[in-house]
Design a protein around this motif. Structure first.
Motif, PDB file in Angstrom:
ATOM      1  N   ASP A   1       9.940  62.671  71.717  1.00  0.00           N
ATOM      2  CA  ASP A   1      10.341  63.869  70.991  1.00  0.00           C
ATOM      3  C   ASP A   1       9.910  63.841  69.527  1.00  0.00           C
ATOM      4  O   ASP A   1       9.998  64.852  68.831  1.00  0.00           O
ATOM      5  CB  ASP A   1      11.866  64.042  71.038  1.00  0.00           C
ATOM      6  CG  ASP A   1      12.337  64.584  72.383  1.00  0.00           C
ATOM      7  OD1 ASP A   1      11.530  65.250  73.067  1.00  0.00           O
ATOM      8  OD2 ASP A   1      13.499  64.346  72.750  1.00  0.00           O
ATOM      9  N   GLY A   2       9.471  62.676  69.039  1.00  0.00           N
ATOM     10  CA  GLY A   2       9.103  62.561  67.634  1.00  0.00           C
ATOM     11  C   GLY A   2      10.293  62.391  66.721  1.00  0.00           C
ATOM     12  O   GLY A   2      10.172  62.528  65.501  1.00  0.00           O
ATOM     13  N   GLU A   3      11.462  62.085  67.303  1.00  0.00           N
ATOM     14  CA  GLU A   3      12.666  61.900  66.495  1.00  0.00           C
ATOM     15  C   GLU A   3      12.715  60.530  65.844  1.00  0.00           C
ATOM     16  O   GLU A   3      13.406  60.333  64.846  1.00  0.00           O
ATOM     17  CB  GLU A   3      13.913  62.138  67.354  1.00  0.00           C
ATOM     18  CG  GLU A   3      14.016  63.579  67.822  1.00  0.00           C
ATOM     19  CD  GLU A   3      15.113  63.796  68.846  1.00  0.00           C
ATOM     20  OE1 GLU A   3      15.706  62.800  69.300  1.00  0.00           O
ATOM     21  OE2 GLU A   3      15.352  64.953  69.199  1.00  0.00           O
ATOM     22  N   LEU A   4      12.009  59.578  66.439  1.00  0.00           N
ATOM     23  CA  LEU A   4      11.744  58.309  65.765  1.00  0.00           C
ATOM     24  C   LEU A   4      10.378  58.487  65.107  1.00  0.00           C
ATOM     25  O   LEU A   4       9.371  58.617  65.789  1.00  0.00           O
ATOM     26  CB  LEU A   4      11.727  57.146  66.757  1.00  0.00           C
ATOM     27  CG  LEU A   4      13.090  56.631  67.222  1.00  0.00           C
ATOM     28  CD1 LEU A   4      12.926  55.560  68.286  1.00  0.00           C
ATOM     29  CD2 LEU A   4      13.889  56.067  66.057  1.00  0.00           C
ATOM     30  N   VAL A   5      10.370  58.516  63.810  1.00  0.00           N
ATOM     31  CA  VAL A   5       9.198  58.966  63.064  1.00  0.00           C
ATOM     32  C   VAL A   5       8.172  57.845  62.886  1.00  0.00           C
ATOM     33  O   VAL A   5       8.526  56.748  62.444  1.00  0.00           O
ATOM     34  CB  VAL A   5       9.638  59.490  61.673  1.00  0.00           C
ATOM     35  CG1 VAL A   5       8.436  60.016  60.903  1.00  0.00           C
ATOM     36  CG2 VAL A   5      10.697  60.574  61.827  1.00  0.00           C
ATOM     37  N   PRO A   6       6.906  58.089  63.226  1.00  0.00           N
ATOM     38  CA  PRO A   6       5.867  57.077  63.007  1.00  0.00           C
ATOM     39  C   PRO A   6       5.849  56.602  61.559  1.00  0.00           C
ATOM     40  O   PRO A   6       5.886  57.401  60.627  1.00  0.00           O
ATOM     41  CB  PRO A   6       4.575  57.821  63.366  1.00  0.00           C
ATOM     42  CG  PRO A   6       5.006  58.847  64.364  1.00  0.00           C
ATOM     43  CD  PRO A   6       6.365  59.297  63.895  1.00  0.00           C
ATOM     44  N   GLY A   7       5.809  55.287  61.390  1.00  0.00           N
ATOM     45  CA  GLY A   7       5.784  54.700  60.059  1.00  0.00           C
ATOM     46  C   GLY A   7       7.143  54.356  59.487  1.00  0.00           C
ATOM     47  O   GLY A   7       7.251  53.554  58.561  1.00  0.00           O
ATOM     48  N   GLN A   8       8.211  54.925  60.055  1.00  0.00           N
ATOM     49  CA  GLN A   8       9.556  54.662  59.560  1.00  0.00           C
ATOM     50  C   GLN A   8      10.095  53.357  60.135  1.00  0.00           C
ATOM     51  O   GLN A   8       9.732  52.962  61.247  1.00  0.00           O
ATOM     52  CB  GLN A   8      10.501  55.804  59.924  1.00  0.00           C
ATOM     53  CG  GLN A   8      10.202  57.122  59.203  1.00  0.00           C
ATOM     54  CD  GLN A   8      10.628  57.095  57.734  1.00  0.00           C
ATOM     55  OE1 GLN A   8      11.231  56.144  57.280  1.00  0.00           O
ATOM     56  NE2 GLN A   8      10.288  58.154  57.002  1.00  0.00           N
ATOM     57  N   VAL A   9      10.966  52.693  59.367  1.00  0.00           N
ATOM     58  CA  VAL A   9      11.587  51.449  59.804  1.00  0.00           C
ATOM     59  C   VAL A   9      13.041  51.721  60.162  1.00  0.00           C
ATOM     60  O   VAL A   9      13.762  52.386  59.413  1.00  0.00           O
ATOM     61  CB  VAL A   9      11.522  50.375  58.695  1.00  0.00           C
ATOM     62  CG1 VAL A   9      12.250  49.099  59.131  1.00  0.00           C
ATOM     63  CG2 VAL A   9      10.070  50.057  58.359  1.00  0.00           C
ATOM     64  N   TYR A  10      13.466  51.211  61.325  1.00  0.00           N
ATOM     65  CA  TYR A  10      14.832  51.381  61.812  1.00  0.00           C
ATOM     66  C   TYR A  10      15.421  50.006  62.098  1.00  0.00           C
ATOM     67  O   TYR A  10      14.769  49.176  62.725  1.00  0.00           O
ATOM     68  CB  TYR A  10      14.849  52.228  63.095  1.00  0.00           C
ATOM     69  CG  TYR A  10      14.315  53.623  62.917  1.00  0.00           C
ATOM     70  CD1 TYR A  10      15.165  54.700  62.668  1.00  0.00           C
ATOM     71  CD2 TYR A  10      12.941  53.866  62.993  1.00  0.00           C
ATOM     72  CE1 TYR A  10      14.660  55.980  62.491  1.00  0.00           C
ATOM     73  CE2 TYR A  10      12.433  55.136  62.818  1.00  0.00           C
ATOM     74  CZ  TYR A  10      13.299  56.192  62.568  1.00  0.00           C
ATOM     75  OH  TYR A  10      12.790  57.455  62.394  1.00  0.00           O
ATOM     76  N   SER A  11      16.653  49.778  61.648  1.00  0.00           N
ATOM     77  CA  SER A  11      17.281  48.479  61.887  1.00  0.00           C
ATOM     78  C   SER A  11      18.157  48.514  63.133  1.00  0.00           C
ATOM     79  O   SER A  11      18.788  49.525  63.444  1.00  0.00           O
ATOM     80  CB  SER A  11      18.122  48.053  60.685  1.00  0.00           C
ATOM     81  OG  SER A  11      19.333  48.763  60.642  1.00  0.00           O
ATOM     82  N   ALA A  12      18.204  47.397  63.834  1.00  0.00           N
ATOM     83  CA  ALA A  12      19.019  47.300  65.041  1.00  0.00           C
ATOM     84  C   ALA A  12      20.507  47.481  64.749  1.00  0.00           C
ATOM     85  O   ALA A  12      21.194  48.183  65.500  1.00  0.00           O
ATOM     86  CB  ALA A  12      18.753  45.969  65.747  1.00  0.00           C
ATOM     87  N   PRO A  13      21.066  46.869  63.686  1.00  0.00           N
ATOM     88  CA  PRO A  13      22.495  47.079  63.416  1.00  0.00           C
ATOM     89  C   PRO A  13      22.847  48.539  63.150  1.00  0.00           C
ATOM     90  O   PRO A  13      23.884  49.026  63.606  1.00  0.00           O
ATOM     91  CB  PRO A  13      22.743  46.216  62.176  1.00  0.00           C
ATOM     92  CG  PRO A  13      21.706  45.146  62.253  1.00  0.00           C
ATOM     93  CD  PRO A  13      20.487  45.848  62.784  1.00  0.00           C
TER      94      PRO A  13
END
Length: 257
Positions: A71-83
């Motif tokens: 869906d593109g909701e996780l944006v390419p290039g962005q960093v997301y943490s597991a916690p």
């Protein structure tokens, strides 16, 4: 015809819209402290938490993350943490981290030490290369199957083709991606070659991750792709090799997701 897999199970209720396109707001100081204590920081976070069932937690999280990628909701290039992601799902960071590790193997994200996971950035060239490899595999296999598989076995796949149309009609890109991939997998399974099916499915999934700054897939585009499934199935039933080859080659030549 280029987006999706029939669903190996119902999509998690929290999958659509579970991830924002911009950093979330309103994090609690406690959540910030916990994340810093683990040495992980995030540049983008999902919105309000949604509970998940405790059974098969990792599988549910993996399905939700895959849907968010399509869906593109996780944006390419962005960093997301597991916690941070785990807090939003109401689970520990462990199943999120395990799911992200799986996505890293698939090439959808990259591990960023002490920070989390960065969504991979892809360009048109990578997508074109994936389409070329998929065509090299699937075109000759489908032509061979068209010569040997009886009509009644193709007819059994009709619900899978119709599932892609249903998803396309409502513009659900994640559901379309699942149903599209399932249709392809079911066709290739008739070859009896499990290794081929596995390789082709992995390539198909990789082709579904969004491009950097790529345009959102329009509903009309999804419907056009979905119609290719039913047309291809009709051609396979009729053993019309000319139409089968034309449809599959045209599809891969114009693949965009």
């Amino acid at each position: 015809m280029e987006q999706g897999s029939a669903r190996e199970g119902a999509r998690p209720a929290y999958a659509p819209g579970a991830f924002p396109r911009t950093p979330a707001e309103g994090r609690t100081p406690e959540g910030r402290v916990q994340e810093q204590a683990r040495g992980e920081h995030t540049h983008s976070e999902p919105p309000a938490p949604r509970a998940v069932q405790r059974h098969s937690v990792r599988g549910q999280i993996l399905d939700a993350l895959r849907a968010a990628l399509v869906d593109g909701e996780l944006v390419p290039g962005q960093v997301y943490s597991a916690p941070a992601l785990g807090a939003r799902f109401g689970v520990s960071a462990t199943p999120v981290r395990e799911a992200m590790q799986r996505l890293a193997v698939e090439g959808a994200v990259e591990v960023v030490p002490n920070r989390g996971f960065r969504v991979s950035e892809r360009g048109p060239r990578e997508l074109a290369e994936l389409a070329e490899v998929r065509a090299l595999i699937e075109v000759p296999v489908m032509l061979s199957l068209a010569r040997t598989v009886p009509a009644h076995r193709w007819s059994v796949l009709r619900p899978l083709a119709e599932a892609t149309v249903t998803a396309a009609a409502v513009g659900d890109r994640a559901a379309y991606a699942e149903s599209d991939r399932a249709f392809h997998r079911a066709v290739l399974t008739l070859s009896g070659n499990e290794q081929l099916v596995t390789v082709a499915d992995d390539l198909h999934r990789r082709s579904q991750w969004p491009l950097v700054a790529g345009p959102a897939t329009r509903r009309a585009d999804l419907l056009a792709d979905a119609s290719e499934h039913t047309a291809l199935l009709d051609a396979l039933i009729a053993q019309d090799l000319t139409v089968v080859q034309a449809l599959v080659r045209e599809h891969f030549a114009g693949a965009d997701g």
